[in-house]
Scaffold this motif. Structure first.
Motif, short mmCIF file in Angstrom:
data_model
loop_
_atom_site.label_atom_id
_atom_site.label_comp_id
_atom_site.label_asym_id
_atom_site.label_seq_id
_atom_site.Cartn_x
_atom_site.Cartn_y
_atom_site.Cartn_z
N GLY A 1 41.00 39.94 29.16
CA GLY A 1 40.71 41.12 28.56
C GLY A 1 39.58 42.05 28.93
O GLY A 1 38.90 42.95 28.73
N TRP A 2 38.91 42.09 30.98
CA TRP A 2 37.69 42.70 31.08
C TRP A 2 38.71 44.16 31.74
O TRP A 2 39.81 43.71 32.43
CB TRP A 2 36.82 41.98 31.24
CG TRP A 2 36.38 41.29 31.24
CD1 TRP A 2 36.37 39.77 29.76
CD2 TRP A 2 34.71 41.46 31.10
NE1 TRP A 2 35.19 39.90 29.57
CE2 TRP A 2 34.06 40.86 30.05
CE3 TRP A 2 33.55 42.80 31.39
CZ2 TRP A 2 32.82 40.34 29.52
CZ3 TRP A 2 32.60 42.74 30.78
CH2 TRP A 2 31.95 41.84 30.44
N SER A 3 38.07 44.67 32.15
CA SER A 3 38.81 45.93 32.98
C SER A 3 37.38 46.00 34.30
O SER A 3 36.27 45.41 34.50
CB SER A 3 39.09 47.41 32.60
OG SER A 3 39.83 47.30 31.60
N LEU A 4 37.82 46.37 35.51
CA LEU A 4 37.31 46.35 36.73
C LEU A 4 37.53 47.73 37.48
O LEU A 4 38.74 48.03 37.00
CB LEU A 4 38.16 45.22 38.01
CG LEU A 4 37.90 45.64 39.45
CD1 LEU A 4 36.68 44.16 39.75
CD2 LEU A 4 38.42 46.31 40.74
N VAL A 5 36.29 48.32 37.48
CA VAL A 5 36.34 49.22 37.50
C VAL A 5 35.64 49.89 39.48
O VAL A 5 34.38 48.69 39.11
CB VAL A 5 35.75 50.65 36.32
CG1 VAL A 5 35.08 51.82 37.01
CG2 VAL A 5 35.91 50.29 35.86
#
Length: 103
Positions: free
Chosen positions: A24-28
């Motif tokens: 549920g995390w996003s990578l930027v």
């Protein structure tokens, strides 16, 4: 990125992104002024300022609920430490973890 690095410079980035997505995390992965040919023409403080601007933008889009984990590789380690040292408290308190990989 240091030494002219840019997007996907480390072999683990895609696998990390997939693992984060499952949780549920996003990578930027930002492209800073010091990335690519900009290496040596910037400063750690400028990188930290650009990262702070990015974090503020994400936090604003998430209506203030955003939390962050920073992962720095090489010069990115110095960028992360500089950000944590110089960012305003209201931004620093959103950073839940910092990983320094290959400092």
């Amino acid at each position: 990125g240091g030494l002219t690095d840019g997007l996907l410079a480390c072999s683990y980035v895609e696998a990390l992104g997939a693992a984060l997505d499952e949780r549920g995390w996003s990578l930027v992965q930002p492209v800073l002024s010091s990335s690519y040919a900009g290496f040596g023409c910037s400063s750690l403080q400028r990188d930290a300022d650009e990262l702070a601007q990015l974090l503020r933008h994400i936090a604003d889009r998430e209506e203030g609920d955003a939390e962050f984990a920073l992962v720095g590789h090489s010069t990115g380690c110095q960028d992360a430490v500089t950000l944590l040292r110089t960012a305003p408290p209201e931004l620093r308190c959103r950073v839940r973890a910092a990983v320094l990989q290959a400092p």
